[in-house]
Design a protein around this motif. Structure first.
Motif, PDB file in Angstrom:
ATOM      1  N   UNK A  47     -13.047   8.053   9.312  1.00  0.00           N
ATOM      2  CA  UNK A  47     -14.190   7.297   9.827  1.00  0.00           C
ATOM      3  C   UNK A  47     -15.127   8.167  10.662  1.00  0.00           C
ATOM      4  N   UNK A  48     -14.580   9.134  11.375  1.00  0.00           N
ATOM      5  CA  UNK A  48     -15.440  10.058  12.120  1.00  0.00           C
ATOM      6  C   UNK A  48     -16.293  10.878  11.153  1.00  0.00           C
ATOM      7  N   UNK A  49     -15.719  11.230  10.019  1.00  0.00           N
ATOM      8  CA  UNK A  49     -16.423  12.059   9.039  1.00  0.00           C
ATOM      9  C   UNK A  49     -17.536  11.293   8.328  1.00  0.00           C
ATOM     10  N   UNK A  50     -17.258  10.052   7.942  1.00  0.00           N
ATOM     11  CA  UNK A  50     -18.328   9.312   7.259  1.00  0.00           C
ATOM     12  C   UNK A  50     -19.441   8.952   8.246  1.00  0.00           C
ATOM     13  N   UNK A  51     -19.071   8.702   9.509  1.00  0.00           N
ATOM     14  CA  UNK A  51     -20.089   8.352  10.497  1.00  0.00           C
ATOM     15  C   UNK A  51     -20.898   9.568  10.931  1.00  0.00           C
ATOM     16  N   UNK A  52     -20.386  10.759  10.668  1.00  0.00           N
ATOM     17  CA  UNK A  52     -21.137  11.976  10.992  1.00  0.00           C
ATOM     18  C   UNK A  52     -22.431  12.059  10.187  1.00  0.00           C
ATOM     19  N   UNK A  53     -22.529  11.249   9.138  1.00  0.00           N
ATOM     20  CA  UNK A  53     -23.713  11.275   8.273  1.00  0.00           C
ATOM     21  C   UNK A  53     -24.786  10.268   8.677  1.00  0.00           C
ATOM     22  N   UNK A  54     -24.619   9.621   9.818  1.00  0.00           N
ATOM     23  CA  UNK A  54     -25.621   8.628  10.212  1.00  0.00           C
ATOM     24  C   UNK A  54     -27.006   9.222  10.496  1.00  0.00           C
TER      25      UNK A  54
END
Length: 220
Positions: free
Chosen positions: A151-158
């Protein structure tokens, strides 16, 4: 023989360091870069396909939870976990991210390294859960780490969000809260598989609900 073995080990470590350096060093290098050479839509598509393949491999790796002769609640919970994680990825990367942009795309690339790693770690944790041959503490630790990294990785793309879409502090607090509560439940699950899976679902479904709400709010 000992000298040769030592030399062999050194060569392996040099190879490992070279690969890691080649993969991550560009993230720390500053200077002029022609961003026009990066086809962002194509790059996103490639990473999406790679992630889909990884999720597919995860499902294949969890087939031992699915038995047509004795379909039970465990199978349903495991299926929901994978689906909710995939749903979060689709909403964040495919729906909320603006694919038509000019970017160096390092954040996208590096985050997907960890997305792939985290999915594979989750698969390993489930394999350990099924085998029952691994220390539960290790199994629990790997599962929690894999979920946090995912989840930290996908949210890094915000930062790549489409214009007008906002990820508010309240959304972040909710995601952290769901992850913390779910991790707490997982930590105290030990031998109870249903409690273990319920803790994971708190994290995956909770984070999915936050992202789904953002999508509903900004993408009509």
């Amino acid at each position: 023989m000992a000298i040769l073995l030592g030399f062999h080990d050194i060569v392996i470590w040099i190879d490992v360091i070279a690969v890691i350096t080649g993969a991550f060093l560009p993230f720390f290098l500053k200077g002029h870069f022609d961003e026009g050479v990066i086809n962002f839509p194509h790059l996103v598509e490639r990473f999406e396909l790679l992630t889909i393949i990884t999720f597919g491999e995860a499902v294949v790796g969890m087939t031992y939870f699915f038995d047509v002769t004795s379909f039970n609640i465990t199978s349903i919970l495991v299926f929901l976990i994978v689906i909710s994680m995939f749903g979060s990825y689709v909403i964040q990367i495919h729906n909320l991210v603006n694919h038509h942009r000019v970017e160096r795309s390092l954040r996208l690339m590096f985050s997907h390294y960890f997305i792939i790693i985290s999915i594979n770690l989750m698969t390993v944790a489930f394999e350990w859960l099924h085998s029952g041959e691994v220390n539960p503490h290790l199994e629990i630790g790997v599962m929690i780490i894999s979920l946090i990294v995912f989840y930290a990785s996908i949210m890094a793309n915000k930062p790549y969000y489409k214009e007008g879409i906002k990820f508010l502090n309240g959304d972040l607090v909710k995601m952290i809260l769901f992850t913390a509560v779910g991790s707490f439940v997982i930590l105290f699950s030990m031998e109870n598989i249903y409690l273990f899976l319920s803790g994971i679902l708190i994290i995956t479904l909770g984070n999915l609900s936050v992202l789904a709400k953002i999508q509903k709010k900004y993408l009509k």
